[in-house]
Design a protein around this motif. Structure first.
Motif, PDB file in Angstrom:
ATOM      1  N   THR A 156       0.814  -1.219   0.000  1.00  0.00           N
ATOM      2  CA  THR A 156       0.000   0.000   0.000  1.00  0.00           C
ATOM      3  C   THR A 156       0.852   1.275   0.000  1.00  0.00           C
ATOM      4  N   LYS A 157       2.122   1.147   0.367  1.00  0.00           N
ATOM      5  CA  LYS A 157       3.031   2.299   0.374  1.00  0.00           C
ATOM      6  C   LYS A 157       3.974   2.302  -0.839  1.00  0.00           C
ATOM      7  N   SER A 158       3.692   1.453  -1.804  1.00  0.00           N
ATOM      8  CA  SER A 158       4.556   1.341  -2.982  1.00  0.00           C
ATOM      9  C   SER A 158       4.669   2.679  -3.724  1.00  0.00           C
ATOM     10  N   PHE A 159       5.898   3.088  -3.998  1.00  0.00           N
ATOM     11  CA  PHE A 159       6.206   4.343  -4.701  1.00  0.00           C
ATOM     12  C   PHE A 159       5.592   5.570  -3.996  1.00  0.00           C
ATOM     13  N   ASP A 160       5.409   5.483  -2.680  1.00  0.00           N
ATOM     14  CA  ASP A 160       4.853   6.600  -1.916  1.00  0.00           C
ATOM     15  C   ASP A 160       6.001   7.362  -1.243  1.00  0.00           C
ATOM     16  N   TYR A 161       6.403   8.478  -1.846  1.00  0.00           N
ATOM     17  CA  TYR A 161       7.561   9.216  -1.326  1.00  0.00           C
ATOM     18  C   TYR A 161       7.270   9.893   0.019  1.00  0.00           C
ATOM     19  N   GLN A 162       6.014   9.896   0.440  1.00  0.00           N
ATOM     20  CA  GLN A 162       5.652  10.513   1.722  1.00  0.00           C
ATOM     21  C   GLN A 162       5.740   9.533   2.893  1.00  0.00           C
ATOM     22  N   ILE A 163       6.176   8.315   2.626  1.00  0.00           N
ATOM     23  CA  ILE A 163       6.336   7.329   3.695  1.00  0.00           C
ATOM     24  C   ILE A 163       7.303   7.877   4.749  1.00  0.00           C
ATOM     25  N   SER A 164       6.936   7.722   6.005  1.00  0.00           N
ATOM     26  CA  SER A 164       7.775   8.237   7.091  1.00  0.00           C
ATOM     27  C   SER A 164       8.696   7.134   7.615  1.00  0.00           C
ATOM     28  N   ILE A 165       9.712   7.529   8.357  1.00  0.00           N
ATOM     29  CA  ILE A 165      10.603   6.556   8.994  1.00  0.00           C
ATOM     30  C   ILE A 165       9.808   5.670   9.951  1.00  0.00           C
ATOM     31  N   GLU A 166       8.811   6.252  10.609  1.00  0.00           N
ATOM     32  CA  GLU A 166       7.968   5.485  11.537  1.00  0.00           C
ATOM     33  C   GLU A 166       7.203   4.387  10.791  1.00  0.00           C
ATOM     34  N   ASN A 167       6.640   4.744   9.610  1.00  0.00           N
ATOM     35  CA  ASN A 167       5.957   3.747   8.776  1.00  0.00           C
ATOM     36  C   ASN A 167       6.918   2.639   8.358  1.00  0.00           C
ATOM     37  N   ILE A 214      17.397  -2.864   8.239  1.00  0.00           N
ATOM     38  CA  ILE A 214      17.953  -1.580   7.792  1.00  0.00           C
ATOM     39  C   ILE A 214      19.253  -1.799   7.029  1.00  0.00           C
ATOM     40  N   MET A 215      20.118  -2.669   7.561  1.00  0.00           N
ATOM     41  CA  MET A 215      21.383  -2.958   6.873  1.00  0.00           C
ATOM     42  C   MET A 215      21.135  -3.644   5.537  1.00  0.00           C
ATOM     43  N   ASP A 216      20.150  -4.518   5.486  1.00  0.00           N
ATOM     44  CA  ASP A 216      19.791  -5.187   4.234  1.00  0.00           C
ATOM     45  C   ASP A 216      19.374  -4.156   3.188  1.00  0.00           C
ATOM     46  N   ASP A 217      18.635  -3.151   3.620  1.00  0.00           N
ATOM     47  CA  ASP A 217      18.168  -2.107   2.707  1.00  0.00           C
ATOM     48  C   ASP A 217      19.310  -1.204   2.255  1.00  0.00           C
ATOM     49  N   ILE A 218      20.290  -0.999   3.130  1.00  0.00           N
ATOM     50  CA  ILE A 218      21.484  -0.237   2.735  1.00  0.00           C
ATOM     51  C   ILE A 218      22.277  -1.019   1.687  1.00  0.00           C
ATOM     52  N   ASN A 240       9.638  -0.189  -3.245  1.00  0.00           N
ATOM     53  CA  ASN A 240       9.811  -0.338  -1.801  1.00  0.00           C
ATOM     54  C   ASN A 240      10.815   0.714  -1.321  1.00  0.00           C
ATOM     55  N   LEU A 241      10.321   1.795  -0.783  1.00  0.00           N
ATOM     56  CA  LEU A 241      11.170   2.922  -0.394  1.00  0.00           C
ATOM     57  C   LEU A 241      11.680   2.712   1.030  1.00  0.00           C
ATOM     58  N   THR A 242      12.996   2.648   1.161  1.00  0.00           N
ATOM     59  CA  THR A 242      13.617   2.253   2.425  1.00  0.00           C
ATOM     60  C   THR A 242      14.374   3.411   3.080  1.00  0.00           C
ATOM     61  N   ALA A 243      14.954   3.132   4.253  1.00  0.00           N
ATOM     62  CA  ALA A 243      15.561   4.177   5.086  1.00  0.00           C
ATOM     63  C   ALA A 243      16.551   5.090   4.342  1.00  0.00           C
ATOM     64  N   PRO A 244      17.524   4.557   3.579  1.00  0.00           N
ATOM     65  CA  PRO A 244      18.478   5.462   2.917  1.00  0.00           C
ATOM     66  C   PRO A 244      17.793   6.487   2.020  1.00  0.00           C
ATOM     67  N   LEU A 245      16.768   6.039   1.274  1.00  0.00           N
ATOM     68  CA  LEU A 245      16.056   6.946   0.380  1.00  0.00           C
ATOM     69  C   LEU A 245      15.204   7.932   1.175  1.00  0.00           C
ATOM     70  N   ILE A 246      14.511   7.450   2.197  1.00  0.00           N
ATOM     71  CA  ILE A 246      13.649   8.330   3.007  1.00  0.00           C
ATOM     72  C   ILE A 246      14.466   9.468   3.611  1.00  0.00           C
ATOM     73  N   PHE A 247      15.644   9.132   4.155  1.00  0.00           N
ATOM     74  CA  PHE A 247      16.521  10.167   4.720  1.00  0.00           C
ATOM     75  C   PHE A 247      17.066  11.099   3.627  1.00  0.00           C
ATOM     76  N   ALA A 248      17.340  10.519   2.448  1.00  0.00           N
ATOM     77  CA  ALA A 248      17.950  11.305   1.368  1.00  0.00           C
ATOM     78  C   ALA A 248      16.995  12.335   0.777  1.00  0.00           C
ATOM     79  N   LEU A 249      15.700  12.081   0.846  1.00  0.00           N
ATOM     80  CA  LEU A 249      14.723  12.965   0.205  1.00  0.00           C
ATOM     81  C   LEU A 249      14.799  14.405   0.706  1.00  0.00           C
ATOM     82  N   ALA A 250      15.148  14.578   1.977  1.00  0.00           N
ATOM     83  CA  ALA A 250      15.247  15.941   2.539  1.00  0.00           C
ATOM     84  C   ALA A 250      16.349  16.745   1.857  1.00  0.00           C
TER      85      ALA A 250
END
Length: 324
Positions: A156-167, A214-218, A240-250
């Motif tokens: 349900t969060k596929s290609f959703d750039y607004q996904i939060s780190i909490e999600n 998280i390491m797997d996603d890195i 599947n948007l993961t931690a590195p990308l979520i942090f990078a978006l800022a």
């Protein structure tokens, strides 16, 4: 503690050898194709980190330095459940290789792969029931429900750039950390009735599992297909948007356009990874993984330091420094 650790299972070497032998016996199926599919998975190997951690915990909570047959069986069940989840993951992600060999759905077809995954889940459930411990059955059964919840959240969060780190953390718990957390709790339930110890190791497993994901996603962004044993950049390809990308978006909002286009051009994945590497996204993700490892290790150091904890601590730190 040296965080650049190598895996060492000396204290449970015999049990790990026995585990490999038992896994092959436990996946016996009458139909040759089903058996071949299941056997293919276990012949692919893997480091068996999950059962190793469980066996170490079993030794850690006893004064006799012994592991019961029930605890050994739960370690085996956990590896079967994990392997079954990989089969279904590979179908959903359309992954062509796993641990450097052809995936089941690629070797046979999706139908056989679904059946192989279902067969492994069924086998794990049968062996779980034979532990004759309803409390442990309840704890481990929750894991399979969590797998489904994690996949739904990811879809349900596929290609959703607004996904939060909490999600992202919540989804990662369901998909990865739940199995380790609940298995760690289950292994202690088979060794002690002290709920404090059971809850300690549930939290240990939860933080360890989150760090692992998280390491797997890195690694999906920083490692090669040869080292990963599966295609790199697969998470991005599947939305599947993961931690590195979520942090990078800022720091790199231009990535949003590529996400909205669902990486439609062949070079978009490489371009996105390159942009992420120019930000602090990967380092922030690594810091998050480190935080979870430190929380896990703190539980061991704070309450179980009088025991021989060197191997379990090294294995915990290994997760931060694995290359595949």
């Amino acid at each position: 503690m040296n965080t650049h650790a190598q895996l060492s299972f000396k204290s449970i070497n015999h049990e790990m050898q026995q585990l490999d032998q038992n896994l092959k016996k436990m996946i016996t199926a009458e139909h040759p194709i089903l058996y071949s599919a299941a056997e293919q998975l276990f012949n692919a190997g893997g480091k068996r980190i999950r059962p190793a951690i469980l066996l170490m915990i079993a030794k850690l909570i006893t004064n006799k330095d012994e592991i019961s047959d029930e605890q050994k069986r739960l370690a085996e069940i956990t590896e079967i459940i994990h392997t079954a989840s990989l089969v279904h993951d590979d179908i959903i992600d359309d992954c062509e290789t796993r641990r450097g060999i052809e995936t089941i759905h690629n070797m046979f077809n999706n139908r056989i792969a679904v059946l192989a995954g279902d067969f492994l889940f069924a086998q794990s459930s049968w062996y779980l029931a034979n532990l004759n411990n309803s409390d442990v059955v309840k704890v481990i059964s929750k894991v399979i429900t969590d797998f489904a919840e994690g996949e739904i959240q990811q879809g349900t969060k596929s290609f959703d750039y607004q996904i939060s780190i909490e999600n992202y953390i919540e989804k990662s718990f369901y998909k990865t950390a739940s199995l380790i957390a609940n298995s760690c709790k289950g292994i202690t339930m088979l060794g002690t009735d002290q709920t404090t110890i059971q809850n300690d190791f549930y939290l240990y497993g939860k933080h360890l599992g989150l760090a692992f994901q998280i390491m797997d996603d890195i690694l999906d962004m920083t490692s090669s297909q040869e080292k990963l044993g599966k295609p790199a950049g697969l998470d991005l390809k599947n939305g599947n948007l993961t931690a590195p990308l979520i942090f990078a978006l800022a720091e790199q909002p231009k990535i949003i356009k590529l996400i909205n286009q669902e990486f439609e051009n062949p070079e978009d994945i490489k371009k996105t990874i390159s942009m992420i590497k120019q930000t602090s996204g990967i380092q922030k993700a690594k810091d998050l993984a480190t935080e979870h490892i430190q929380l896990a290790v703190h539980i061991i150091n704070q309450k179980y330091s009088k025991k021989n904890t060197k191997e379990i601590l090294l294995t915990s730190y290994y997760i931060l420094n694995r290359i595949n």
